[in-house]
Write an enzyme that holds these catalytic residues in place. Structure first.
Site, PDB file in Angstrom:
ATOM      1  N   GLU A 137       0.624  -1.196  -0.179  1.00 23.33           N
ATOM      2  CA  GLU A 137      -0.128   0.506  -0.357  1.00 23.33           C
ATOM      3  C   GLU A 137       1.291   1.075   0.019  1.00 23.33           C
ATOM      4  O   GLU A 137       2.263   1.715   0.948  1.00 23.33           O
ATOM      5  CB  GLU A 137      -0.948   0.047   1.071  1.00 23.33           C
ATOM      6  N   LYS A 193     -10.052   3.075  -2.274  1.00 21.02           N
ATOM      7  CA  LYS A 193      -9.662   2.229  -0.723  1.00 21.02           C
ATOM      8  C   LYS A 193     -11.190   2.198  -0.131  1.00 21.02           C
ATOM      9  O   LYS A 193     -11.348   3.597  -0.063  1.00 21.02           O
ATOM     10  CB  LYS A 193      -8.743   2.463  -0.325  1.00 21.02           C
ATOM     11  N   CYS A 230      -5.618  -3.518   2.629  1.00 16.95           N
ATOM     12  CA  CYS A 230      -5.037  -2.963   4.308  1.00 16.95           C
ATOM     13  C   CYS A 230      -6.248  -3.064   4.570  1.00 16.95           C
ATOM     14  O   CYS A 230      -6.830  -4.417   5.332  1.00 16.95           O
ATOM     15  CB  CYS A 230      -3.992  -1.885   3.996  1.00 16.95           C
TER      16      CYS A 230
END
Length: 254
Positions: A40, A106, A140
């Site tokens: 990430e 995300k 994540c």
């Protein structure tokens, strides 16, 4: 499919240094690879100052990824801080050797660090068909939310790129394996190592699991390149013998 998990330290907010370092790591891979996975925010570390360091979709990192994917005849993926239409995104880029780019913003922004106040969250999940595998890439904190990760699209590989700190490594290890088991798919997580400018330490633990939760790689807390080989046939055979996915709940993510 053969996948390279690029576990590395990251130079803080220094895209050029990080690109050069990853290029050196990748050049050391002496076997044919189908997919290269970076962490990430691999050009900057997990920074909350996008105004100073964000790039556009026509920026240096996107062109670097295109050139590298073409040269290696392998897709390359990882997330980058992108600015677009006045917003900042923690955006995963999945770049094919042809130069075609898929993107995923995300969805679950890490409120504990204020990510939700700085970045704009994504809304749609991404499914990519690549070399015979259906791939669902996530980022994540998404790992903590099993509903969003649920295998409702018959994907073969669930992929997470991360900056997951050392104090919470137990959760990372357990949740990656759980996602593999409950979704009956290969699951890969690529995390960074080293320390960032906020004093957070990262311990790697990049891993690959098969479709019933067996590890395919060895855990390391140092810079390393891990290679995972995925075979679709055995996965489909196990799904046929153990059709647990047939009993999953139906739902719609809003």
């Amino acid at each position: 499919m053969k996948i390279a998990l690029m576990q590395s330290s990251l130079a803080w907010e220094n895209a050029e240094t990080n690109r050069k370092h990853f290029e050196e790591q990748i050049s050391g891979i002496n076997e044919d690879i189908d997919l290269i996975v970076l962490p990430e925010m691999f050009t900057t570390g997990f920074s909350m100052k996008p105004r100073d360091i964000s790039e556009t979709m026509d920026g240096e990192t996107v062109h670097w990824m295109k050139d590298l994917a073409k040269a290696k005849d392998a897709a390359i993926t990882g997330s980058v801080i992108i600015t677009e239409s006045g917003h900042f995104y923690n955006r995963l880029l999945f770049v094919l050797p042809s130069g075609e780019i898929y993107t995923y913003d995300k969805r679950h922004l890490f409120s504990l660090a204020g990510e939700d106040r700085i970045y704009t969250k994504g809304t749609n999940r991404l499914i990519i068909d690549y070399r015979g595998f259906k791939i669902c890439p996530l980022i994540c904190y998404d790992l903590r939310f099993p509903v969003f990760s649920r295998n409702t699209d018959h994907f073969d590989l669930l992929l997470y790129v991360a900056n997951w700190p050392k104090p919470r490594m137990a959760a990372w290890d357990i949740l990656l394996q759980a996602r593999a088991i409950e979704n009956m798919c290969y699951t890969i997580g690529v995390n960074r190592v080293g320390e960032d400018n906020n004093g957070l330490e990262y311990a790697g633990h990049s891993q690959a699991f098969d479709f019933i939760g067996n590890p395919l790689t060895t855990i390391s807390e140092k810079e390393t390149v891990l290679i995972a080989t995925l075979e679709k046939g055995p996965m489909l055979e196990v799904r046929s013998k153990l059709p647990f996915l047939n009993d999953r709940d139906d739902f719609i993510i809003l």
